[in-house]
Design a protein around this motif. Structure first.
Motif, PDB file in Angstrom:
ATOM      1  N   GLY A 115       0.701  -1.120   0.058  1.00 51.44           N
ATOM      2  CA  GLY A 115      -0.052  -0.002   0.013  1.00 51.44           C
ATOM      3  C   GLY A 115       0.900   1.270   0.136  1.00 51.44           C
ATOM      4  O   GLY A 115       0.112   2.517   0.336  1.00 51.44           O
ATOM      5  N   LYS A 116       2.029   1.136  -0.412  1.00 43.92           N
ATOM      6  CA  LYS A 116       3.052   2.358  -0.395  1.00 43.92           C
ATOM      7  C   LYS A 116       3.290   2.766  -1.719  1.00 43.92           C
ATOM      8  O   LYS A 116       2.933   1.605  -2.767  1.00 43.92           O
ATOM      9  N   LEU A 117       3.914   3.789  -2.140  1.00 45.72           N
ATOM     10  CA  LEU A 117       4.261   4.278  -3.388  1.00 45.72           C
ATOM     11  C   LEU A 117       5.680   4.062  -3.663  1.00 45.72           C
ATOM     12  O   LEU A 117       6.506   4.714  -3.129  1.00 45.72           O
ATOM     13  N   PRO A 118       6.031   3.098  -4.654  1.00 52.36           N
ATOM     14  CA  PRO A 118       7.271   2.913  -4.960  1.00 52.36           C
ATOM     15  C   PRO A 118       7.843   4.098  -5.753  1.00 52.36           C
ATOM     16  O   PRO A 118       7.172   4.722  -6.722  1.00 52.36           O
ATOM     17  N   MET A 119       9.060   4.472  -5.425  1.00 51.98           N
ATOM     18  CA  MET A 119       9.797   5.685  -6.313  1.00 51.98           C
ATOM     19  C   MET A 119      11.167   5.228  -6.741  1.00 51.98           C
ATOM     20  O   MET A 119      11.992   4.816  -5.693  1.00 51.98           O
ATOM     21  N   ILE A 120      11.414   5.383  -7.950  1.00 52.86           N
ATOM     22  CA  ILE A 120      12.744   5.082  -8.318  1.00 52.86           C
ATOM     23  C   ILE A 120      13.349   6.657  -8.485  1.00 52.86           C
ATOM     24  O   ILE A 120      12.932   7.519  -9.255  1.00 52.86           O
TER      25      ILE A 120
END
Length: 312
Positions: free
Chosen positions: A94-99
């Motif tokens: 439920g988190k936002l992946p950030m590259i």
């Protein structure tokens, strides 16, 4: 609502401010960060890669940092595979992946449908190409690649001998250039928001020069000496990275420290220029000018609102 997995990507040249902004955005968006830097995977290479510290992370989870010893291989395909696994895991929590990072090919391999050659290694061919390089030089080897695969040759610097040899190996084994294998779909498999940070060139170069001076004061020379003392060969790809190869030349008596520092600054500025060229060729980037970003809290809130509108 899209059923694609969510992904926020932040790219930009070295020293533009990606790290600090990404922490602020991760907090605002409940994000977790995947490093998009090909050098920060290596343990013990902290100062020269401007690796984020635990204090700077400020409890925001980070991935693909300090996962390998400096003499281990880490390919674009490895980055693609591991990043895609992490993106799925982070979304499931439920988190936002950030590259976040500046290695353009690595990031593009994830956000678009890159396919990689399955060509096996040919040790005798590699040895022959290595001997050719010893005899004729890196430039001649690079020219061989230019003749059969100009797209890959443009992407690879002649000093990146290992990858130039791999590109030639793929062509010899398959009859096709590496660039043909790395064709990508025009559509991302992700519900993607792609942010690019830029800055007025003079200011960016000033920041790069200041960063190099900071690296020296923080102990870059001692870091490189420690790696050599641990038995790592100065010719391994990781130690050919900017900041490391110049200091190694100094430690080997080939140049003065002042000359090494100036070369690091120049090579870093040139690298930033190549990064900007690469990113400007990418589609879908939403550019943010960080020259005069104004109030930080307002900037972060504006970006948060923009991202929330793109990824739902």
């Amino acid at each position: 609502m899209s059923n694609k997995e969510k992904l926020l990507v932040i790219v930009g040249p070295t020293a533009v401010g990606k790290t600090s902004l990404s922490i602020d955005l991760a907090k605002a968006l409940d994000g977790e960060i995947i490093s998009g830097d090909s050098m920060q995977v290596y343990k013990g290479m902290d100062i020269g890669t401007a690796k984020i510290t635990e204090a700077e992370m400020d409890s925001v989870p980070h991935y693909l940092i300090d996962i390998l010893e400096p003499d281990k291989d880490f390919s674009v395909a490895d980055f693609q595979h591991q990043s895609r696994q992490l993106i799925t895991e982070i979304n499931l929590r439920g988190k936002l992946p950030m590259i976040v990072g500046g290695t353009g090919l690595y990031i593009q391999s994830v956000i678009y449908e890159y396919k990689f050659s399955e060509a096996q290694k040919d040790l005798s061919l590699r040895t022959a190409l290595e001997e050719y390089t010893e005899l004729h030089g890196k430039e001649a080897l690079h020219q061989r690649l230019q003749a059969i695969d100009p797209i890959t040759a443009k992407r690879l610097h002649q000093n990146d001998v290992k990858r130039v040899i791999r590109a030639l190996e793929i062509y010899e084994l398959t009859g096709k250039p590496m660039a043909e294998y790395q064709q990508r779909s025009s559509e991302s498999p992700y519900q993607l928001c792609l942010l690019g940070l830029t800055m007025e060139r003079t200011l960016l170069y000033e920041r790069i020069n200041m960063r190099v001076d900071l690296m020296i004061s923080q102990g870059l020379v001692a870091e490189v000496q420690r790696l050599l003392d641990q038995g790592y060969d100065s010719s391994i790809p990781s130690l050919q990275g900017i900041g490391y190869k110049e200091v190694i030349d100094y430690l080997h008596g080939k140049t003065s420290l002042d000359e090494a520092i100036e070369r690091i600054k120049k090579n870093s500025r040139n690298f930033a220029k190549r990064q900007l060229t690469w990113f400007r060729s990418m589609k879908d980037i939403n550019w943010l000018d960080m020259t005069e970003p104004g109030d930080r809290a307002e900037l972060v809130e504006n970006i948060r609102s923009f991202v929330a509108g793109k990824i739902r």
